[in-house]
Design an enzyme around this catalytic site. Structure first.
Site, PDB file in Angstrom:
ATOM      1  N   ASN A   9       0.869  -1.180   0.000  1.00 47.38           N
ATOM      2  CA  ASN A   9       0.000   0.000   0.000  1.00 47.38           C
ATOM      3  C   ASN A   9       0.905   1.228   0.000  1.00 47.38           C
ATOM      4  O   ASN A   9       1.538   1.528   1.006  1.00 47.38           O
ATOM      5  CB  ASN A   9      -0.896  -0.028   1.248  1.00 47.38           C
ATOM      6  CG  ASN A   9      -1.684   1.258   1.412  1.00 47.38           C
ATOM      7  OD1 ASN A   9      -1.777   2.080   0.487  1.00 47.38           O
ATOM      8  ND2 ASN A   9      -2.252   1.454   2.596  1.00 47.38           N
ATOM      9  N   LYS A  11       0.103   4.297  -0.271  1.00 51.70           N
ATOM     10  CA  LYS A  11      -0.500   5.499   0.356  1.00 51.70           C
ATOM     11  C   LYS A  11      -0.309   6.721  -0.532  1.00 51.70           C
ATOM     12  O   LYS A  11      -0.368   6.626  -1.750  1.00 51.70           O
ATOM     13  CB  LYS A  11       0.065   5.696   1.763  1.00 51.70           C
ATOM     14  CG  LYS A  11      -0.021   4.419   2.598  1.00 51.70           C
ATOM     15  CD  LYS A  11       0.184   4.620   4.059  1.00 51.70           C
ATOM     16  CE  LYS A  11       0.092   3.271   4.764  1.00 51.70           C
ATOM     17  NZ  LYS A  11       0.039   3.353   6.195  1.00 51.70           N
ATOM     18  N   HIS A  95      -9.727   1.394   4.835  1.00 52.85           N
ATOM     19  CA  HIS A  95      -8.433   1.512   5.520  1.00 52.85           C
ATOM     20  C   HIS A  95      -8.583   2.459   6.714  1.00 52.85           C
ATOM     21  O   HIS A  95      -9.333   3.437   6.632  1.00 52.85           O
ATOM     22  CB  HIS A  95      -7.375   2.042   4.543  1.00 52.85           C
ATOM     23  CG  HIS A  95      -5.985   1.971   5.098  1.00 52.85           C
ATOM     24  ND1 HIS A  95      -5.514   2.886   6.009  1.00 52.85           N
ATOM     25  CD2 HIS A  95      -4.983   1.084   4.901  1.00 52.85           C
ATOM     26  CE1 HIS A  95      -4.275   2.557   6.338  1.00 52.85           C
ATOM     27  NE2 HIS A  95      -3.934   1.463   5.686  1.00 52.85           N
ATOM     28  N   GLU A  97      -6.834   4.743   7.814  1.00 57.89           N
ATOM     29  CA  GLU A  97      -6.534   6.161   7.532  1.00 57.89           C
ATOM     30  C   GLU A  97      -7.713   6.838   6.841  1.00 57.89           C
ATOM     31  O   GLU A  97      -7.925   8.036   7.005  1.00 57.89           O
ATOM     32  CB  GLU A  97      -5.240   6.253   6.696  1.00 57.89           C
ATOM     33  CG  GLU A  97      -4.014   5.927   7.561  1.00 57.89           C
ATOM     34  CD  GLU A  97      -2.789   5.479   6.778  1.00 57.89           C
ATOM     35  OE1 GLU A  97      -2.803   5.538   5.540  1.00 57.89           O
ATOM     36  OE2 GLU A  97      -1.819   5.039   7.442  1.00 57.89           O
ATOM     37  N   GLU A 167      -5.957  -4.924  10.519  1.00 59.66           N
ATOM     38  CA  GLU A 167      -4.967  -3.875  10.722  1.00 59.66           C
ATOM     39  C   GLU A 167      -5.279  -3.119  12.012  1.00 59.66           C
ATOM     40  O   GLU A 167      -6.067  -2.160  12.001  1.00 59.66           O
ATOM     41  CB  GLU A 167      -4.996  -2.891   9.545  1.00 59.66           C
ATOM     42  CG  GLU A 167      -4.567  -3.492   8.234  1.00 59.66           C
ATOM     43  CD  GLU A 167      -3.791  -2.489   7.385  1.00 59.66           C
ATOM     44  OE1 GLU A 167      -2.696  -2.835   6.931  1.00 59.66           O
ATOM     45  OE2 GLU A 167      -4.276  -1.350   7.212  1.00 59.66           O
ATOM     46  N   GLY A 173       1.699   2.183  10.721  1.00 59.42           N
ATOM     47  CA  GLY A 173       2.614   3.313  10.580  1.00 59.42           C
ATOM     48  C   GLY A 173       3.327   3.714  11.856  1.00 59.42           C
ATOM     49  O   GLY A 173       3.936   4.783  11.927  1.00 59.42           O
ATOM     50  N   SER A 213       2.919  -2.161  10.405  1.00 59.65           N
ATOM     51  CA  SER A 213       4.354  -2.174  10.707  1.00 59.65           C
ATOM     52  C   SER A 213       5.037  -3.507  10.388  1.00 59.65           C
ATOM     53  O   SER A 213       5.924  -3.958  11.124  1.00 59.65           O
ATOM     54  CB  SER A 213       4.595  -1.773  12.172  1.00 59.65           C
ATOM     55  OG  SER A 213       4.117  -0.457  12.402  1.00 59.65           O
TER      56      SER A 213
HETATM   57  P1  PGA Z   1       2.448   0.202   7.690  1.00 57.08           P
HETATM   58  O1  PGA Z   1       1.016   0.426   6.994  1.00 57.08           O
HETATM   59  O2  PGA Z   1       3.009  -1.064   7.134  1.00 57.08           O
HETATM   60  O3  PGA Z   1       3.254   1.415   7.276  1.00 57.08           O
HETATM   61  O4  PGA Z   1       2.200   0.134   9.146  1.00 57.08           O
HETATM   62  C1  PGA Z   1       0.136  -0.635   6.795  1.00 57.08           C
HETATM   63  C2  PGA Z   1      -1.062  -0.164   6.024  1.00 57.08           C
HETATM   64  O5  PGA Z   1      -1.408   0.998   6.146  1.00 57.08           O
HETATM   65  O6  PGA Z   1      -1.699  -0.896   5.280  1.00 57.08           O
END
Ligand code: PGA
Length: 258
Positions: A9, A11, A95, A97, A167, A173, A213
């Site tokens: 992903n 982003k 997601h 976010e 998640e 993140g 992460s």
């Molecule tokens: P990350 O993000 O691996 O940077 O924690 C995971 C995601 O947002 O799908």
């Protein structure tokens, strides 16, 4: 049979030129890996650049969101048909976010899952608890609610096209991944809920990924859990060598599970 699935992903990173370079780098390094499915969820503006780069490599193209209507006066929004026309096979839905920064509700997530399926796309439905929920012992209740609401009205026959990504919001993140055991526990909750809503057979067709992460150094902990069918990778997917190490270091070593 569930084929292991690794999704990057990206982003809100990469211009189209950067994205095409990164996709080419990933596909060169992976060089037709067998027995694992890999997809890259890139920014809308990079779909047209990355699509041709991935063609014939076995790596699938994905988007990070979609609108729930087929078309209409929704300035700035993107429909399933627009994604399909650019060669997308997968689309992230719900997601954390999007839920957090754009106020996406469970109801909207449901409409988006429906729109994706209607349009022939395969939704990757994200679900996960916030830190406060976890501390209050509400992880399972939150997951059950998110799964129930997101999949309302989805016919059991379409469930095989759905992937769920667990998640935990506090792990996305932050550099603080869930432990493989906690992830496996959450995955079990998700699969049991799918079984309750649909059937045992239908629930077993759904891949459940872990995200939050994930790095080349911790991926083997997750691939060692039979409940974890793959990973959704954010930060570490922006560096081709790290992403490829995640693909190769995890499920490539494990036989496909049924
Ligand atoms: P990350 O993000 O691996 O940077 O924690 C995971 C995601 O947002 O799908």
């Amino acid at each position: 049979m569930r084929t292991p699935f690794i999704v990057g992903n990206w982003k809100m990173f990469t211009t189209p030129a950067e994205a095409a370079d990164l996709a080419a780098d990933v596909s060169r390094r992976l060089n037709g890996i067998l027995g694992i499915e890999v997809a890259l969820a890139v920014p809308y503006t990079s779909l047209a650049a990355v699509g041709p780069t991935l063609r014939g490599t076995g790596i699938e193209l994905g988007a990070q969101d979609l609108h729930w209507e087929d078309q209409g006066p929704y300035t700035g929004a993107i429909s399933h048909a627009m994604l399909e026309a650019l060669g997308c096979r997968y689309v992230l839905v719900g997601h954390s976010e999007r839920r957090e920064h754009f106020g996406e509700t469970d109801h909207q997530v449901n409409l988006k899952v429906r729109a994706a399926i209607r349009g022939g796309l395969r939704p990757i439905l994200c679900a996960g608890e916030k830190e406060g929920d976890r501390n209050a012992g509400r992880t399972r209740a939150v997951l059950r609610r998110q799964i129930d609401r997101a999949l309302e009205g989805i016919p059991a026959g379409s469930l095989g096209h759905v992937t769920v990504a667990y998640e935990p919001v506090w792990a996305v993140g932050t550099g603080r991944a869930a432990s493989p055991g906690d992830a496996a526990d959450a995955h079990q909750t998700i699969r049991r809920q799918l079984e309750r809503i649909f059937s045992r057979e239908a629930s077993r067709s759904v891949r459940v990924l872990y995200g939050g992460s994930v790095t080349p150094d911790n991926v083997q902990g997750f691939s060692g859990e039979p409940e974890v069918d793959g990973v959704l990778v954010g930060g570490a997917s922006l560096k081709a060598s790290d992403f490829v190490r995640i693909v190769q270091g995890g499920w490539a070593r494990r036989p496909i599970v049924g």
